[in-house]
Design a protein around this motif. Structure first.
Motif, PDB file in Angstrom:
ATOM      1  N   GLY A 307     183.388  47.222  75.144  1.00 25.34           N
ATOM      2  CA  GLY A 307     184.388  46.847  76.129  1.00 25.34           C
ATOM      3  C   GLY A 307     183.810  46.624  77.508  1.00 25.34           C
ATOM      4  N   VAL A 308     182.492  46.566  77.598  1.00 26.11           N
ATOM      5  CA  VAL A 308     181.812  46.359  78.875  1.00 26.11           C
ATOM      6  C   VAL A 308     181.784  44.878  79.240  1.00 26.11           C
ATOM      7  N   LEU A 309     181.761  44.019  78.219  1.00 27.57           N
ATOM      8  CA  LEU A 309     181.692  42.573  78.421  1.00 27.57           C
ATOM      9  C   LEU A 309     182.921  41.926  77.807  1.00 27.57           C
ATOM     10  N   ASP A 310     183.634  41.128  78.626  1.00 26.43           N
ATOM     11  CA  ASP A 310     184.756  40.353  78.109  1.00 26.43           C
ATOM     12  C   ASP A 310     184.526  38.882  78.430  1.00 26.43           C
ATOM     13  N   ASP A 311     185.499  38.040  78.094  1.00 26.79           N
ATOM     14  CA  ASP A 311     185.323  36.599  78.272  1.00 26.79           C
ATOM     15  C   ASP A 311     185.142  36.234  79.745  1.00 26.79           C
ATOM     16  N   ASP A 312     185.891  36.877  80.625  1.00 34.23           N
ATOM     17  CA  ASP A 312     185.773  36.565  82.050  1.00 34.23           C
ATOM     18  C   ASP A 312     184.385  36.910  82.577  1.00 34.23           C
ATOM     19  N   ALA A 313     183.881  38.085  82.209  1.00 37.17           N
ATOM     20  CA  ALA A 313     182.546  38.488  82.656  1.00 37.17           C
ATOM     21  C   ALA A 313     181.478  37.572  82.068  1.00 37.17           C
ATOM     22  N   ALA A 314     181.651  37.198  80.797  1.00 36.26           N
ATOM     23  CA  ALA A 314     180.685  36.305  80.157  1.00 36.26           C
ATOM     24  C   ALA A 314     180.654  34.945  80.851  1.00 36.26           C
ATOM     25  N   THR A 315     181.821  34.436  81.232  1.00 35.25           N
ATOM     26  CA  THR A 315     181.889  33.159  81.939  1.00 35.25           C
ATOM     27  C   THR A 315     181.201  33.244  83.297  1.00 35.25           C
ATOM     28  N   ARG A 316     181.445  34.356  84.004  1.00 39.35           N
ATOM     29  CA  ARG A 316     180.798  34.540  85.306  1.00 39.35           C
ATOM     30  C   ARG A 316     179.288  34.600  85.167  1.00 39.35           C
ATOM     31  N   ILE A 317     178.812  35.335  84.174  1.00 35.43           N
ATOM     32  CA  ILE A 317     177.365  35.485  83.977  1.00 35.43           C
ATOM     33  C   ILE A 317     176.723  34.157  83.585  1.00 35.43           C
ATOM     34  N   THR A 318     177.363  33.427  82.702  1.00 31.95           N
ATOM     35  CA  THR A 318     176.844  32.121  82.299  1.00 31.95           C
ATOM     36  C   THR A 318     176.835  31.151  83.477  1.00 31.95           C
ATOM     37  N   GLY A 319     177.891  31.194  84.297  1.00 30.78           N
ATOM     38  CA  GLY A 319     177.950  30.327  85.472  1.00 30.78           C
ATOM     39  C   GLY A 319     176.834  30.615  86.448  1.00 30.78           C
ATOM     40  N   ASN A 320     176.519  31.901  86.637  1.00 30.21           N
ATOM     41  CA  ASN A 320     175.421  32.262  87.520  1.00 30.21           C
ATOM     42  C   ASN A 320     174.093  31.737  86.985  1.00 30.21           C
ATOM     43  N   ALA A 321     173.881  31.850  85.678  1.00 29.97           N
ATOM     44  CA  ALA A 321     172.648  31.338  85.076  1.00 29.97           C
ATOM     45  C   ALA A 321     172.547  29.828  85.228  1.00 29.97           C
ATOM     46  N   GLU A 322     173.666  29.133  85.079  1.00 27.21           N
ATOM     47  CA  GLU A 322     173.670  27.681  85.247  1.00 27.21           C
ATOM     48  C   GLU A 322     173.345  27.300  86.684  1.00 27.21           C
ATOM     49  N   ALA A 323     173.828  28.094  87.645  1.00 24.96           N
ATOM     50  CA  ALA A 323     173.524  27.821  89.046  1.00 24.96           C
ATOM     51  C   ALA A 323     172.032  27.978  89.324  1.00 24.96           C
ATOM     52  N   VAL A 324     171.416  28.983  88.721  1.00 24.52           N
ATOM     53  CA  VAL A 324     169.971  29.172  88.873  1.00 24.52           C
ATOM     54  C   VAL A 324     169.222  27.976  88.290  1.00 24.52           C
ATOM     55  N   ALA A 325     169.646  27.524  87.111  1.00 26.09           N
ATOM     56  CA  ALA A 325     168.998  26.377  86.471  1.00 26.09           C
ATOM     57  C   ALA A 325     169.169  25.111  87.309  1.00 26.09           C
ATOM     58  N   ALA A 326     170.349  24.923  87.880  1.00 21.52           N
ATOM     59  CA  ALA A 326     170.597  23.738  88.706  1.00 21.52           C
ATOM     60  C   ALA A 326     169.712  23.743  89.948  1.00 21.52           C
ATOM     61  N   ALA A 327     169.564  24.906  90.574  1.00 19.88           N
ATOM     62  CA  ALA A 327     168.699  25.010  91.748  1.00 19.88           C
ATOM     63  C   ALA A 327     167.249  24.710  91.383  1.00 19.88           C
ATOM     64  N   LEU A 328     166.825  25.168  90.216  1.00 20.77           N
ATOM     65  CA  LEU A 328     165.463  24.868  89.762  1.00 20.77           C
ATOM     66  C   LEU A 328     165.279  23.368  89.551  1.00 20.77           C
ATOM     67  N   ARG A 329     166.247  22.728  88.917  1.00 21.25           N
ATOM     68  CA  ARG A 329     166.149  21.284  88.689  1.00 21.25           C
ATOM     69  C   ARG A 329     166.024  20.529  90.011  1.00 21.25           C
ATOM     70  N   GLN A 330     166.860  20.894  90.943  1.00 20.50           N
ATOM     71  CA  GLN A 330     166.856  20.209  92.228  1.00 20.50           C
ATOM     72  C   GLN A 330     165.526  20.399  92.949  1.00 20.50           C
ATOM     73  N   ALA A 331     165.034  21.628  92.941  1.00 19.49           N
ATOM     74  CA  ALA A 331     163.783  21.916  93.642  1.00 19.49           C
ATOM     75  C   ALA A 331     162.592  21.233  92.979  1.00 19.49           C
ATOM     76  N   MET A 332     162.551  21.254  91.665  1.00 26.54           N
ATOM     77  CA  MET A 332     161.409  20.672  90.964  1.00 26.54           C
ATOM     78  C   MET A 332     161.454  19.144  90.938  1.00 26.54           C
ATOM     79  N   ASN A 333     162.640  18.569  91.100  1.00 28.32           N
ATOM     80  CA  ASN A 333     162.745  17.113  91.152  1.00 28.32           C
ATOM     81  C   ASN A 333     162.398  16.551  92.519  1.00 28.32           C
ATOM     82  N   ALA A 334     162.408  17.398  93.540  1.00 26.40           N
ATOM     83  CA  ALA A 334     162.005  16.974  94.875  1.00 26.40           C
ATOM     84  C   ALA A 334     160.487  16.844  94.929  1.00 26.40           C
ATOM     85  N   GLU A 335     160.014  15.813  95.600  1.00 25.90           N
ATOM     86  CA  GLU A 335     158.578  15.615  95.715  1.00 25.90           C
ATOM     87  C   GLU A 335     157.981  16.656  96.656  1.00 25.90           C
ATOM     88  N   ALA A 336     156.887  17.260  96.237  1.00 27.33           N
ATOM     89  CA  ALA A 336     156.216  18.255  97.071  1.00 27.33           C
ATOM     90  C   ALA A 336     155.555  17.573  98.265  1.00 27.33           C
TER      91      ALA A 336
END
Length: 382
Positions: A307-336
């Motif tokens: 009962g520690v993890l429910d659908d709302d918590a799972a959605t929040r956690i997945t959303g946070n992971a997606e935000a991290v991935a999106a930031a990585l994509r943006q940073a790595m796609n920018a020319e150094a």
């Protein structure tokens, strides 16, 4: 009363595990523990935090693999399937402790609190490791096999000499146990009784060489006995068990000032790196069987049953992971935008006269080149 190495020397008859593959908490008699090997189940708050890092780690692994295919990263050694070991390695330490990772331990570095964008620049080809090891108390990710173990032991020795209450966790793979640096690090740590926890992530292969061609020991944990230190085995895909075992090891290292070796039996689901074809040395059926032991699915099932993890918590956690991935994509796609003068910044704390002269000379050459490329200079040339 202190615990001597003899009290805690041989690994338990079975590896420590707490969750079945379907996420059910095993009865105590089936957890592989025995006298001197007691591991309490971590609290729900810590396990939920660990699960969040697990989801971020899985998403980062898969995002970086995609970035390699797109040519935005030069190389990436994925730890997809090994994330439980890495998350536990980071979360078992106190703020003042040190972590020494390998090139495959990106998830551990991120879970320790390092910005994922700083972690990834070295895999893009930047000349430095991207983050400040002193700020985060995380050594640079080591590409040369096993050198980080010697650095870890040196850091622990220095901490003892300074009278600091510091534990060092040093990570390596099964292939590293065949290296001379592994012997030197464990031997020195044991002789000088240094508070180092050596975590061996045994994923079965040193690139393509199976464990049976590397070692004749019953388990890698048994190697600890020859050095006079404790050894333990744990199911590396069971985040609850790995976290419990490593927290216990860190506690012993701190209180008894003694090194320990923990072997975590796990599996990398993907190739060694993007330059490797793992179909040449392992069967797809083997990979399929390990997929059924996925640490993410196992942990999710356990937390939901509690009962520690429910659908709302799972959605929040997945959303946070997606935000991290999106930031990585943006940073790595920018020319150094490299700064040539940066090569002089971290050679010595105080630059030598020769380095200053070389830096000044390069500045003059860059200024002259910039002036030659200016619109006025080009107009004069016409």
């Amino acid at each position: 009363m202190g615990i001597s190495p003899e009290d805690y020397m041989l690994p338990a008859e079975r590896e420590i595990r707490m969750l079945s593959p379907d996420g059910t908490l095993l009865p105590a008699e089936e957890q592989g523990t025995g006298p001197g090997h007691e591991y309490p189940v971590p609290g729900d708050d810590l396990l939920l935090e660990a699960y969040e890092q697990l989801i971020v780690g899985r998403r980062v692994n898969d995002q970086n693999t995609a970035l390699v295919r797109q040519g935005r990263l030069a190389v990436y050694p994925s730890s997809h399937g090994q994330e439980a070991c890495q998350v536990a390695a980071a979360l078992c330490l106190d703020e003042g402790d040190w972590l020494f990772p390998t090139y495959r331990d990106t998830v551990a570095v991120i879970a320790r609190g390092v910005d994922p964008l700083e972690v990834m620049v070295s895999f893009r080809g930047d000349w430095h490791c991207g983050y400040d090891p002193l700020e985060h108390r995380v050594g640079a990710q080591a590409t040369p096999l096993t050198t980080q173990l010697l650095h870890a032991v040196g850091a622990a020795h220095a901490a003892v000499l300074r009278g600091e209450d510091t534990v060092v966790l040093a990570m390596c793979g099964d292939g590293a146990t065949s290296e001379g640096d592994f012997h030197e690090a464990l031997n020195f740590a044991a002789v000088f009784r240094l508070p180092v926890v050596f975590l061996v992530q045994n994923n079965g292969y040193a690139i393509s060489v199976p464990l049976a061609r590397q070692s004749a020991a019953p388990t890698l944990a048994h190697k600890a006995v020859g050095y006079g230190m404790a050894g333990e085995r744990v199911d590396g895909n069971d985040l609850v068990a790995v976290l419990a075992a490593l927290r216990r090891a860190v506690q012993l290292a701190r209180s008894e000032r003694t090194p320990l070796l923990v072997e975590a039996h796990t599996y990398r689901m993907q190739a060694h790196t993007n330059a490797d074809d793992d179909t040449r040395y392992r069967e797809r059926e083997e990979v399929r069987q390990w997929a059924e032991k996925d640490p993410v699915l196992r942990m999710e099932a356990y937390l939901r049953s509690r009962g520690v993890l429910d659908d709302d918590a799972a959605t929040r956690i997945t959303g946070n992971a997606e935000a991290v991935a999106a930031a990585l994509r943006q940073a790595m796609n920018a020319e150094a935008e490299p700064d040539p003068l940066e090569m002089f910044d971290h050679v010595y704390t105080e630059p030598t006269a020769q380095l200053r002269q070389q830096r000044d000379r390069l500045m003059e050459e860059l200024a002259a080149e910039s002036a030659a490329d200016s619109p006025d200079a080009q107009e004069d040339a016409r």
